[in-house]
Structures are given as C-alpha cells and as structure tokens.
Enzyme design. Sequence first.
Site, mmCIF file in Angstrom:
data_model
loop_
_atom_site.group_PDB
_atom_site.id
_atom_site.type_symbol
_atom_site.label_atom_id
_atom_site.label_comp_id
_atom_site.label_asym_id
_atom_site.label_seq_id
_atom_site.Cartn_x
_atom_site.Cartn_y
_atom_site.Cartn_z
ATOM 1 N N THR A 1 0.822 -1.213 0.000
ATOM 2 C CA THR A 1 0.000 0.000 0.000
ATOM 3 C C THR A 1 0.857 1.265 0.000
ATOM 4 O OG1 THR A 1 -1.645 -1.273 1.232
ATOM 5 C CG2 THR A 1 -1.926 1.108 1.231
ATOM 6 N N LYS B 1 1.816 -12.274 8.178
ATOM 7 C CA LYS B 1 0.709 -11.506 7.592
ATOM 8 C C LYS B 1 0.208 -12.355 6.439
ATOM 9 C CE LYS B 1 0.788 -7.343 4.981
ATOM 10 N NZ LYS B 1 -0.369 -7.447 4.101
ATOM 11 N N ASP C 1 -8.847 -7.398 3.434
ATOM 12 C CA ASP C 1 -9.871 -6.654 4.185
ATOM 13 C C ASP C 1 -11.273 -7.203 3.898
ATOM 14 O OD1 ASP C 1 -7.468 -5.380 3.993
ATOM 15 O OD2 ASP C 1 -8.260 -3.446 3.391
ATOM 16 N N GLU C 2 -11.454 -7.708 2.668
ATOM 17 C CA GLU C 2 -12.770 -8.204 2.264
ATOM 18 C C GLU C 2 -13.109 -9.530 2.953
ATOM 19 O OE1 GLU C 2 -10.012 -7.468 0.671
ATOM 20 O OE2 GLU C 2 -10.204 -7.833 -1.467
ATOM 21 N N GLY D 1 -4.674 -10.360 5.821
ATOM 22 C CA GLY D 1 -4.264 -9.337 4.856
ATOM 23 C C GLY D 1 -5.331 -8.951 3.856
ATOM 24 N N TYR E 1 5.682 -11.654 5.596
ATOM 25 C CA TYR E 1 4.627 -11.097 4.716
ATOM 26 C C TYR E 1 4.401 -12.099 3.592
ATOM 27 C CZ TYR E 1 2.272 -7.585 1.732
ATOM 28 O OH TYR E 1 1.391 -6.888 0.941
ATOM 29 N N SER F 1 -5.200 -2.030 3.503
ATOM 30 C CA SER F 1 -5.151 -0.737 2.817
ATOM 31 C C SER F 1 -6.423 0.068 3.056
ATOM 32 C CB SER F 1 -4.974 -0.963 1.310
ATOM 33 O OG SER F 1 -6.102 -1.662 0.791
ATOM 34 N N THR G 1 -1.939 -13.009 3.510
ATOM 35 C CA THR G 1 -2.768 -12.402 2.463
ATOM 36 C C THR G 1 -3.025 -13.468 1.409
ATOM 37 O OG1 THR G 1 -1.702 -10.274 2.926
ATOM 38 C CG2 THR G 1 -3.036 -10.407 0.933
HETATM 39 O O1 SI3 Z 1 0.358 -2.722 2.299
HETATM 40 C C1 SI3 Z 1 0.427 -3.904 2.535
HETATM 41 O O2 SI3 Z 1 1.463 -4.537 2.409
HETATM 42 C C2 SI3 Z 1 -0.790 -4.610 2.920
HETATM 43 O O3 SI3 Z 1 -1.142 -4.750 4.049
HETATM 44 C C3 SI3 Z 1 -1.500 -5.160 1.876
HETATM 45 C C4 SI3 Z 1 -2.909 -5.620 2.210
HETATM 46 O O4 SI3 Z 1 -2.892 -7.008 2.400
HETATM 47 C C5 SI3 Z 1 -3.715 -5.231 1.024
HETATM 48 N N1 SI3 Z 1 -3.216 -5.964 -0.113
HETATM 49 C C6 SI3 Z 1 -2.786 -5.339 -1.192
HETATM 50 C C7 SI3 Z 1 -2.103 -6.150 -2.222
HETATM 51 O O5 SI3 Z 1 -2.955 -4.158 -1.377
HETATM 52 C C8 SI3 Z 1 -5.190 -5.420 1.257
HETATM 53 O O6 SI3 Z 1 -5.565 -4.516 2.243
HETATM 54 C C9 SI3 Z 1 -5.983 -5.152 -0.026
HETATM 55 O O7 SI3 Z 1 -5.615 -3.912 -0.592
HETATM 56 C C10 SI3 Z 1 -7.478 -5.141 0.250
HETATM 57 O O8 SI3 Z 1 -7.844 -6.313 0.890
HETATM 58 C C11 SI3 Z 1 -8.265 -4.969 -1.065
HETATM 59 O O9 SI3 Z 1 -8.146 -6.113 -1.862
#
Ligand code: SI3
Length: 291
Positions: free
Chosen positions: A48, A164, A190-191, A188, A136, A207, A166
């Site tokens: 992000t 983390k 949000d959805e 990781g 990560y 993010s 994701t």
């Molecule tokens: O900034 C970071 O490294 C994060 O925390 C990333 C986070 O997992 C976000 N992933 C990405 C690839 O941006 C999520 O917050 C994501 O934007 C959100 O779930 C929307 O898909």
Amino acid sequence: MRELKGLYSALLGAFHEDGSINEKGLRQIIRHNIDHNKMDGLYVGGSTGENFMLSTDEKKRIFEIAKDEAKNDITLMAQVGSINLKESVELAKFVTDLGYDAISAVTPFYYKFGFEEVRHYYETIVADVDTRMVIYFIPFLTGVNISVEQFAKLFENKKIVGVKFTQGDFYVLERMRRAFPDKLIFAGFDEMLLPATVLGIDGAIGSTYNVNAARARQIYDLARANRIAEALEVQHVTNDLITDILDNGLYGTIKLLLEEQGIEAGCCRAPMKAYTPEMRARAKEIYKKYF
Ligand code: SI3
C-alpha cells in the site's frame, strides 16, 4: 515490549505529481490513522505504501517520517523485505534503531526461490537485529508459496513471531491457526476480515482501513464477541465499498477518498497511473455513497 496484536492500516504513500515524497500529506495520513481512525498499528513500507517502487533512501525517509509523526502513539511495523537482501538487512537495522516495534518482510519474489533460499533470507534479515519479524505472505503477487510444514521451520527462529496472511485459502488459514497457536496471524484481505476473525486471527493489516476503519473495527469486535450476523451486515457494506474501490483503482481511490476528508493524500507513484477526471469523479460518488 509493545503488544503487536490488533488492527493496522497499511500506510499509503503520498507523492507529489513528480513522484517525490509528499511529506506533509504523509504526516496527515499518519495522524488521521491515529487520531481519527484509532488504529492499533501502522504497517509502514508495504504494498500500500508503493514501497517496491522506491529507492533505499526514499524508504528510509518514509520510515523516519512515520516514526517522527507517530512517536509512541501507535504500534509501528516496518516492511523491510526486498529481493535485494543487503537492502533488507540495512533497513531492518535502520528501523530497529529508529524504535520500530517490529519488522516484516515480503517473501523474496520475481526469481523462483526455493524454500532453503527463502529461509536463508529470513534468517539473514533477523540475524543482527533485536526485534520481532512478521513474515509477509502474499502468494498471489509474489508467486511464492510456503506450506504449513515450511512455516513451522521458519518459526523455529524465535525472532520470527508471526505471519501476515494475504491469501484466500482459508483451509490453510485454519491449519496455520491450529498448528501455531502461539504465533501471531494477521489477516491481509480486508474483504475477508469477518471469516478470518472467526478463525482466530490476532489482528489484520489492510489498505482500506485508511478510510474504512470504523467498519473494520465493528466487524472485528462483533466477530470476536460472536455476533456474527451483525458483523456480516457490516462486512457486506464493506465489500460493496471495496468492490467499488477496486473497480476505480485501489490505492489512488483510497487517496482520493481521503482527499474528500481534507487530507492531502497526494498521487500514486509511476508506473501507477495518474488520476483521470473520470477517476476523481467516481471517487466523489463513492465517498457520497459510503461516508
Ligand atoms: O500494504 C500492505 O502490504 C498490505 O497490508 C497489503 C494488504 O494485504 C492489502 N493488499 C494489497 C495487495 O494491497 C489489502 O488490504 C488489499 O488492498 C485489500 O484487501 C483490497 O483487496
């Protein structure tokens, strides 16, 4: 030692149109996350933050600004991972000296590194720093997968305290929770905050929390109180919002939504695209619809 559990905003990068760091905007985003969003932590230098497009000096400057602005008001975790291992080692020392509470590192990407190479990477980053490391793990962007058995090997190093996570495969998340009750797992995506919370995560890093913190907090608290139907209602609205954000351009739209709240969140860094009038107009509509 500061508690690492809780909800973190993945800190956005704020840039001027020429791509230089917009320090004033960055400080405003940090304060907004502390004073208005009441986040537990900030994840600095992640995806992000558009981190992988920055020079070492720019990464250091952002780490400095975040610490200077946040002081001890919030937990700070610094993402120091890079496929330049020497840079990761340098950044890990830099942020530890600055007083960050923990570090994190993306799995080394681009080349198809084998597990022993991945393990060597993490062992090297933590070797000379007295801090805690959160791996990560974001296989859909890095192409690097780590099995539960391999995580067990990484976690043999006591400085590696968590992950983390994701990834959308929640069977793996459940297996991880079962296998590592004492390690920290941060969601990781949000959805998928609600199902991840039900599976027993220790926190989440995202993010969209930069703008949608209140709903994220509701989902997290309601799910932990076992009020699942109520949490699901909030997750539904959240996911409508996230779908609209993703359709309009992820990081840029979040910055434009912050702009609607008077925060100078700036532009994205090229090669991410500049804002178009249509994108700005759509962000205004999204803001009206959800806030
Ligand atoms: O900034 C970071 O490294 C994060 O925390 C990333 C986070 O997992 C976000 N992933 C990405 C690839 O941006 C999520 O917050 C994501 O934007 C959100 O779930 C929307 O898909």
